[in-house]
Scaffold this motif. Structure first.
Motif, PDB file in Angstrom:
ATOM      1  N   GLU A  69      40.845 -11.533  34.440  1.00 63.60           N
ATOM      2  CA  GLU A  69      40.227 -12.307  35.532  1.00 63.60           C
ATOM      3  C   GLU A  69      38.942 -13.021  35.079  1.00 63.60           C
ATOM      4  OE1 GLU A  69      40.831  -9.087  35.566  1.00 63.60           O
ATOM      5  OE2 GLU A  69      39.060  -7.939  36.159  1.00 63.60           O
ATOM      6  N   GLN A  70      38.443 -12.673  33.897  1.00 63.24           N
ATOM      7  CA  GLN A  70      37.264 -13.386  33.376  1.00 63.24           C
ATOM      8  C   GLN A  70      37.659 -14.659  32.617  1.00 63.24           C
ATOM      9  OE1 GLN A  70      35.410  -9.224  32.628  1.00 63.24           O
ATOM     10  NE2 GLN A  70      33.896 -10.658  31.843  1.00 63.24           N
ATOM     11  N   ARG A 228      27.138 -15.358  35.694  1.00 64.69           N
ATOM     12  CA  ARG A 228      28.064 -16.188  36.462  1.00 64.69           C
ATOM     13  C   ARG A 228      27.377 -17.515  36.769  1.00 64.69           C
ATOM     14  NH1 ARG A 228      30.810 -13.109  34.549  1.00 64.69           N
ATOM     15  NH2 ARG A 228      31.841 -11.296  35.444  1.00 64.69           N
ATOM     16  N   THR A 239      43.403 -18.283  48.961  1.00 61.79           N
ATOM     17  CA  THR A 239      42.962 -16.940  49.374  1.00 61.79           C
ATOM     18  C   THR A 239      41.777 -17.074  50.332  1.00 61.79           C
ATOM     19  OG1 THR A 239      41.493 -16.889  47.450  1.00 61.79           O
ATOM     20  CG2 THR A 239      43.618 -15.794  47.207  1.00 61.79           C
ATOM     21  N   PRO A 247      35.541 -17.948  47.696  1.00 60.76           N
ATOM     22  CA  PRO A 247      35.585 -16.490  47.509  1.00 60.76           C
ATOM     23  C   PRO A 247      34.725 -16.081  46.320  1.00 60.76           C
ATOM     24  CG  PRO A 247      37.656 -17.534  46.826  1.00 60.76           C
ATOM     25  CD  PRO A 247      36.809 -18.604  47.412  1.00 60.76           C
ATOM     26  N   ASP A 248      34.276 -14.820  46.327  1.00 62.02           N
ATOM     27  CA  ASP A 248      33.449 -14.316  45.219  1.00 62.02           C
ATOM     28  C   ASP A 248      34.297 -13.837  44.048  1.00 62.02           C
ATOM     29  OD1 ASP A 248      31.129 -14.708  46.645  1.00 62.02           O
ATOM     30  OD2 ASP A 248      31.267 -12.729  47.614  1.00 62.02           O
ATOM     31  N   GLN A 249      35.565 -13.504  44.340  1.00 59.34           N
ATOM     32  CA  GLN A 249      36.390 -12.857  43.330  1.00 59.34           C
ATOM     33  C   GLN A 249      36.696 -13.797  42.165  1.00 59.34           C
ATOM     34  OE1 GLN A 249      36.952 -12.625  46.547  1.00 59.34           O
ATOM     35  NE2 GLN A 249      36.943 -10.420  46.916  1.00 59.34           N
ATOM     36  N   SER A 252      39.308 -16.743  41.219  1.00 54.62           N
ATOM     37  CA  SER A 252      39.375 -17.753  42.297  1.00 54.62           C
ATOM     38  C   SER A 252      38.057 -18.477  42.510  1.00 54.62           C
ATOM     39  CB  SER A 252      39.766 -17.099  43.621  1.00 54.62           C
ATOM     40  OG  SER A 252      40.875 -16.299  43.459  1.00 54.62           O
ATOM     41  N   ALA A 253      36.931 -17.757  42.330  1.00 57.17           N
ATOM     42  CA  ALA A 253      35.618 -18.351  42.616  1.00 57.17           C
ATOM     43  C   ALA A 253      35.404 -19.655  41.850  1.00 57.17           C
ATOM     44  CB  ALA A 253      34.522 -17.345  42.252  1.00 57.17           C
TER      45      ALA A 253
END
Ligand code: PMP
Length: 386
Positions: A69-70, A228, A239, A247-249, A252-253
């Protein structure tokens, strides 16, 4: 002359040809997949979301990213670099350090920050004789003006020099633990692994269509530390759609808009091919060819070769000029003989300033890759001996 006869030595612009599996995957995509990813749960949307997820895992493995996810997917390395550089929270007077070998994909967003946020831009010093980074001058500069942002290319797209990314990052963090270090790995991502995840490098930018042997339209940014960037792009993610805030995730962010799943399909095939072929095999094949070329070119009278000295780290890209012949004329003459190279400034004006080739309008660049052979190098040498 058919395309099959062309001798392609412009792999720094984009690798060509691609592995067969990439063509097959790109063709199959719009026949069998063709949906959107992460938008709904219909069978095609599911298949595409799975394709993106699997590709992200392969990318994380190939690039040694701390977690899938990174790995943030973007349409190009240029977009990824803009996200990292413009997303750094800089204030007037902050010092931004860049090497003289940066591409305009770095220099132009940095120049934008200079004009709009009044940051000061400093050049990381390199010794003209050894081509090594001058660490003592850099340490003094970092002490006098602690770095807020440091941008280092992993390899020059003009002369192939590979700056000491890790050592520069170490010095930067010693001078300012909050300094953000961004690595432009467009030319070399995955071929020469870098330590990601130990907090030294904050972001690493890769390009799908260069060292990853994939298609255009897919690239990205590994957010390697807990830094970040402030997002610069906003939009739908499929989402948390009830909220108008991003979103923060991760990821997706930083991934608004429909992803280029067609290009992702090609990239996935390329990553599988890379894994089978092996980074050592690709690196050693490319360097064997280009080292032979560097040696042969250097022996021709009237030839100026712009590549680091033998013992300096080098990825195999080299540039040259023939005395009294403009580089563009050479490019055209070689093109007429079926050899593709690239003349000019290669979107890296400071690299040409450093090399002393600005006045000639740049140089001719030769860049090999996996699909080149000794015959290609011999053909280039033959064409230059006319
Ligand atoms: N950085 C480097 C070192 C490059 O060579 C390039 C492409 N020439 C870029 C960034 C930008 O890549 P793209 O044009 O694919 O966005």
């Amino acid at each position: 002359m058919s395309e099959g006869d062309l001798i392609y030595l412009d792999n720094a612009a984009t690798t060509f040809p691609k592995p067969e599996a990439v063509y097959r995957a790109a063709d199959a995509f719009y026949r069998a997949y063709g949906g959107n990813a992460g938008r709904g749960a219909n069978p095609l949307a599911d298949k595409c979301a799975q394709l993106v997820d699997e590709t992200r895992v392969l990318l994380a493995e190939w690039l040694s990213a701390p977690a899938p996810e990174q790995v943030i997917l973007t349409p190009s390395a240029t977009v990824a670099l803009n996200m990292a550089i413009l997303g750094a929270d800089l204030r007037p007077g902050d010092a931004v350090y860049v090497t003289p070998f940066e591409h305009n994909a770095v220099l132009r967003p940095v120049e934008h920050l200079r004009r709009t946020r009044d940051v000061r831009v400093e050049e990381i010093p390199f010794d003209r004789r050894t081509w090594a980074c001058d660490f003592s001058r850099l340490t003094a500069a970092f002490q006098a003006n602690p770095p807020a942002l440091v941008c280092v290319t992993q390899a020059s797209n003009v002369c192939g020099l590979m700056p000491p990314v890790v050592e520069i990052a170490r010095l930067a963090k010693a001078a300012n633990p909050r300094a953000v270090v961004v690595v432009d790995s467009a030319q070399t991502a995955g071929l020469y692994p870098l330590p990601l995840g130990d907090g030294l490098l904050d972001a690493l930018v890769f390009s799908g269509h260069k060292s990853l042997y994939g298609p255009y339209g897919i690239a990205g940014l590994v957010l390697a530390s807990d830094w970040r960037p402030a997002p610069i792009l906003f939009g739908g993610t499929g989402t948390f759609s009830e909220s108008v805030a991003m979103p923060d995730q991760l990821p997706s962010a930083y991934e608004p808009g429909s992803p280029n799943v067609w290009a992702v399909a090609g990239l996935k095939a390329a990553l599988e091919w890379l894994r089978e072929t092996g980074r050592e095999a690709i690196v050693s094949h490319t360097l064997e060819l280009t080292q032979a070329l560097r040696d042969q070119l250097s022996r021709i009278p009237g030839m100026n070769v712009y590549a680091p000295p033998q013992d300096a780290p080098w990825c195999g890209i080299l540039a040259f000029n023939v005395e009294d012949i403009p580089p563009q004329a050479l490019e055209t003459a070689l093109g007429a003989r079926g050899i593709a190279v690239r003349a000019g400034l290669h979107c890296a004006p400071w690299a040409h300033r450093w090399l002393g080739t600005l006045a000639e309008g740049g140089a001719v660049r030769v860049s090999g890759g996996w699909f080149n052979s000794e015959e290609h190098i011999a053909a280039l040498m033959g064409a230059l001996a006319w």
